[in-house]
Structure formats: C-alpha cells, structure tokens
Enzyme design. Sequence first.
Site, PDB file in Angstrom:
ATOM      1  N   CYS A 287      -4.934  -8.295  -0.586  1.00 31.97           N
ATOM      2  CA  CYS A 287      -4.633  -9.142  -1.737  1.00 31.97           C
ATOM      3  C   CYS A 287      -5.618 -10.313  -1.777  1.00 31.97           C
ATOM      4  O   CYS A 287      -6.054 -10.800  -0.725  1.00 31.97           O
ATOM      5  CB  CYS A 287      -3.216  -9.686  -1.634  1.00 31.97           C
ATOM      6  SG  CYS A 287      -1.959  -8.416  -1.810  1.00 31.97           S
TER       7      CYS A 287
ATOM      8  N   CYS B  98       0.374  -5.890   7.921  1.00 33.87           N
ATOM      9  CA  CYS B  98       1.305  -6.248   6.851  1.00 33.87           C
ATOM     10  C   CYS B  98       2.591  -5.443   6.932  1.00 33.87           C
ATOM     11  O   CYS B  98       3.510  -5.652   6.169  1.00 33.87           O
ATOM     12  CB  CYS B  98       0.660  -6.053   5.500  1.00 33.87           C
ATOM     13  SG  CYS B  98       0.366  -4.340   5.120  1.00 33.87           S
TER      14      CYS B  98
HETATM   15  S1  ADX Z   1      -3.205  -3.276   5.810  1.00 38.57           S
HETATM   16  O1  ADX Z   1      -2.003  -2.751   6.493  1.00 38.57           O
HETATM   17  O2  ADX Z   1      -3.997  -4.190   6.641  1.00 38.57           O
HETATM   18  O3  ADX Z   1      -2.942  -3.801   4.472  1.00 38.57           O
HETATM   19  P1  ADX Z   1      -5.648  -1.886   5.359  1.00 38.57           P
HETATM   20  O4  ADX Z   1      -6.052  -2.781   4.222  1.00 38.57           O
HETATM   21  O5  ADX Z   1      -6.385  -2.014   6.637  1.00 38.57           O
HETATM   22  O6  ADX Z   1      -4.066  -1.980   5.631  1.00 38.57           O
HETATM   23  O7  ADX Z   1      -5.725  -0.399   4.836  1.00 38.57           O
HETATM   24  C1  ADX Z   1      -5.461   0.698   5.677  1.00 38.57           C
HETATM   25  C2  ADX Z   1      -4.895   1.825   4.858  1.00 38.57           C
HETATM   26  O8  ADX Z   1      -3.592   1.456   4.389  1.00 38.57           O
HETATM   27  C3  ADX Z   1      -5.680   2.151   3.595  1.00 38.57           C
HETATM   28  O9  ADX Z   1      -6.735   3.031   3.862  1.00 38.57           O
HETATM   29  C4  ADX Z   1      -4.610   2.762   2.726  1.00 38.57           C
HETATM   30  O10 ADX Z   1      -4.386   4.114   3.095  1.00 38.57           O
HETATM   31  C5  ADX Z   1      -3.378   1.951   3.093  1.00 38.57           C
HETATM   32  N1  ADX Z   1      -3.223   0.798   2.175  1.00 38.57           N
HETATM   33  C6  ADX Z   1      -3.417  -0.513   2.451  1.00 38.57           C
HETATM   34  N2  ADX Z   1      -3.161  -1.272   1.369  1.00 38.57           N
HETATM   35  C7  ADX Z   1      -2.782  -0.420   0.385  1.00 38.57           C
HETATM   36  C8  ADX Z   1      -2.404  -0.565  -0.990  1.00 38.57           C
HETATM   37  N3  ADX Z   1      -2.331  -1.746  -1.574  1.00 38.57           N
HETATM   38  N4  ADX Z   1      -2.093   0.556  -1.683  1.00 38.57           N
HETATM   39  C9  ADX Z   1      -2.144   1.770  -1.106  1.00 38.57           C
HETATM   40  N5  ADX Z   1      -2.503   1.967   0.170  1.00 38.57           N
HETATM   41  C10 ADX Z   1      -2.825   0.901   0.902  1.00 38.57           C
HETATM   42 FE1  SF4 Z   2      -0.383  -9.551  -0.556  1.00 39.78          FE
HETATM   43 FE2  SF4 Z   2       0.917  -9.731   1.800  1.00 39.78          FE
HETATM   44 FE3  SF4 Z   2      -0.611 -11.761   0.858  1.00 39.78          FE
HETATM   45 FE4  SF4 Z   2       1.729 -11.152  -0.271  1.00 39.78          FE
HETATM   46  S1  SF4 Z   2       1.388 -11.942   1.806  1.00 39.78           S
HETATM   47  S2  SF4 Z   2      -0.145 -11.654  -1.365  1.00 39.78           S
HETATM   48  S3  SF4 Z   2       1.680  -8.895  -0.142  1.00 39.78           S
HETATM   49  S4  SF4 Z   2      -1.288  -9.689   1.524  1.00 39.78           S
END
Ligand code: ADX
Ligand code: SF4
Length: 238
Positions: free
Chosen positions: A204, A232
């Site tokens: 985000c 997350c």
């Molecule tokens: S996160 O857990 O830190 O947000 P990251 O950005 O590394 O994850 O992404 C790892 C994988 O999680 C991506 O390749 C995708 O498969 C999935 N992912 C993360 N964010 C999203 C999203 N907003 N929508 C769909 N899949 C997501």
């Molecule tokens: Fe996105 Fe998590 Fe940040 Fe909320 S706290 S704006 S869901 S990354």
Amino acid sequence: MPHVFKGTAVSLLKEIYSLDIESALGILSKHFPDLVAFSTSFSNEDQVITDLIAKSKTSVEIFTLDTGRLFDNTYSTWEATNTYYGIHIKTYHPDAQSLEDYLNLNGPNAFYQSVEKRKECCSIRKVEPLRRALKNNAVWITGIRAEHSLNRQQTSLIEWDETNQIIKYNPLLNWSTEDVKEYIQKYKIPYNPLSDNGYASIGCSPCTRAIKENEDIRAGRWWWEDNDKKECGLHIKR
Ligand code: ADX
Ligand code: SF4
C-alpha cells in the site's frame, strides 16, 4: 471446501518438483479443475507468474486484493495487465462495515500509531478478503521468493497452508531479483514502473517507500516498525 489436505501437498511436490512452471500449472489444473487461484499484487514477480499462467493456457483464476490504498502506478499496472492479456483480473475488497467502523474509530492513517492498529488495518484490508478469495479453492499460487526474508527462506515450493487450509504453490521461490527482471525484459510484459525507482517490494502507498542501495528488499515496507513484525498476515505460518 474441496477435499485437500497436507498429504496432497507432499505428493504434488514430488510430482512437479523437476518440472518447468508452465507444466506444473498444467498438472495442478488437471488435479483441481477450476480450483487453482493466483493472488497478484502486480509486483514484478506476480507479473511473471501472470505471463506464465497466460502461456500455460490453464484456467487458473487471477485475483487481487484491492486494499483501497494502493499506488496509482499499481492501478495503472492492473489496467495495463488486463488490456495486454485481454483478461479481467478479479478483485476482492475489504468488508465495507468493518472498514467504516475502523476508520471512524481510528482515523485514516492509524497504521502509523502502533503495530496493533497497523495489523488491524492489514487484517481488514487484506487478510479477511484473502480468506474469502481462497475459500472455495484447493491451490493458492503466490509470488513469494526466498530472497525476500528469513521467514520466506523456510518456505517450500509447494506446501500446506494450515491457516487457510489450502495447498500453496510458490513457483518463483528460488528465483533471484535478476531472474525476475530478465524475464520481464525478455518478454516485454507490463510491470509496475515504481520498481525502476527503488521500490523493491510494493504494498500500500502509505506503508511503502523506496529503498536505498544495499538496503534489504523489504526495508521499504512498514519501515517504521521492527524487522520481525514486517508481515501483513497473508503469509503467516501457524
Ligand atoms: S505482503 O504479505 O508483504 O503484503 P508481498 O507484498 O511480499 O506480501 O507479496 C507476496 C505475495 O503475496 C504476492 O506475490 C502475492 O501473491 C500476494 N499478495 C500480496 N499483496 C497482495 C494483494 N494486495 N493482492 C493480491 N495478492 C497479494
Ligand atoms: Fe495497507 Fe496494511 Fe498499510 Fe493498511 S496497514 S494501508 S492494509 S499495508
């Protein structure tokens, strides 16, 4: 809920271990017709996987979790991807009531106030929609790579995800950042231009910044928090 369990993940791993990704996608789709779903955040990794899904001509569903706080560039990449492949990537949104309650109680940018409030925002905007997206599927494909973090180094190519009760397939687990870039350049596929400007990992917009040279790939995510808290909740192991 489809009938899958931990043992299925183990035998599938043996079956696809030495195959290329397109063939592995074919095998998974054959085992679980219309029950294989890929979550894309339009990262460089995810763009490679979308391309491989298109080439594999399988019916893998592609969906995204639209948190409502993504970068404009991410929305443009989403649009460009739909156009390039002639597809409509499915979207899941946060539950309107939960989000409204959270915002009324905490204000629009509460994620900077505490880890708890940040995790609550991630839970409403990402984790709960993900549960809904995966509910009726048997296999979840993601773009995680071992290079991303220590946690992810403990991940397997195919594994059982206890939290979501689903088989998780991480086809690019052992790819390097360079491998991903080379693929994108070779096939000239759409990608998020932020990744050319130091955004090595993109989430985000209020929670992502560019990294400096020699910084860790995920240093720009929730940069105000300790390293060990930087997930997350999408990829937490139980
Ligand atoms: S996160 O857990 O830190 O947000 P990251 O950005 O590394 O994850 O992404 C790892 C994988 O999680 C991506 O390749 C995708 O498969 C999935 N992912 C993360 N964010 C999203 C999203 N907003 N929508 C769909 N899949 C997501
Ligand atoms: Fe996105 Fe998590 Fe940040 Fe909320 S706290 S704006 S869901 S990354």
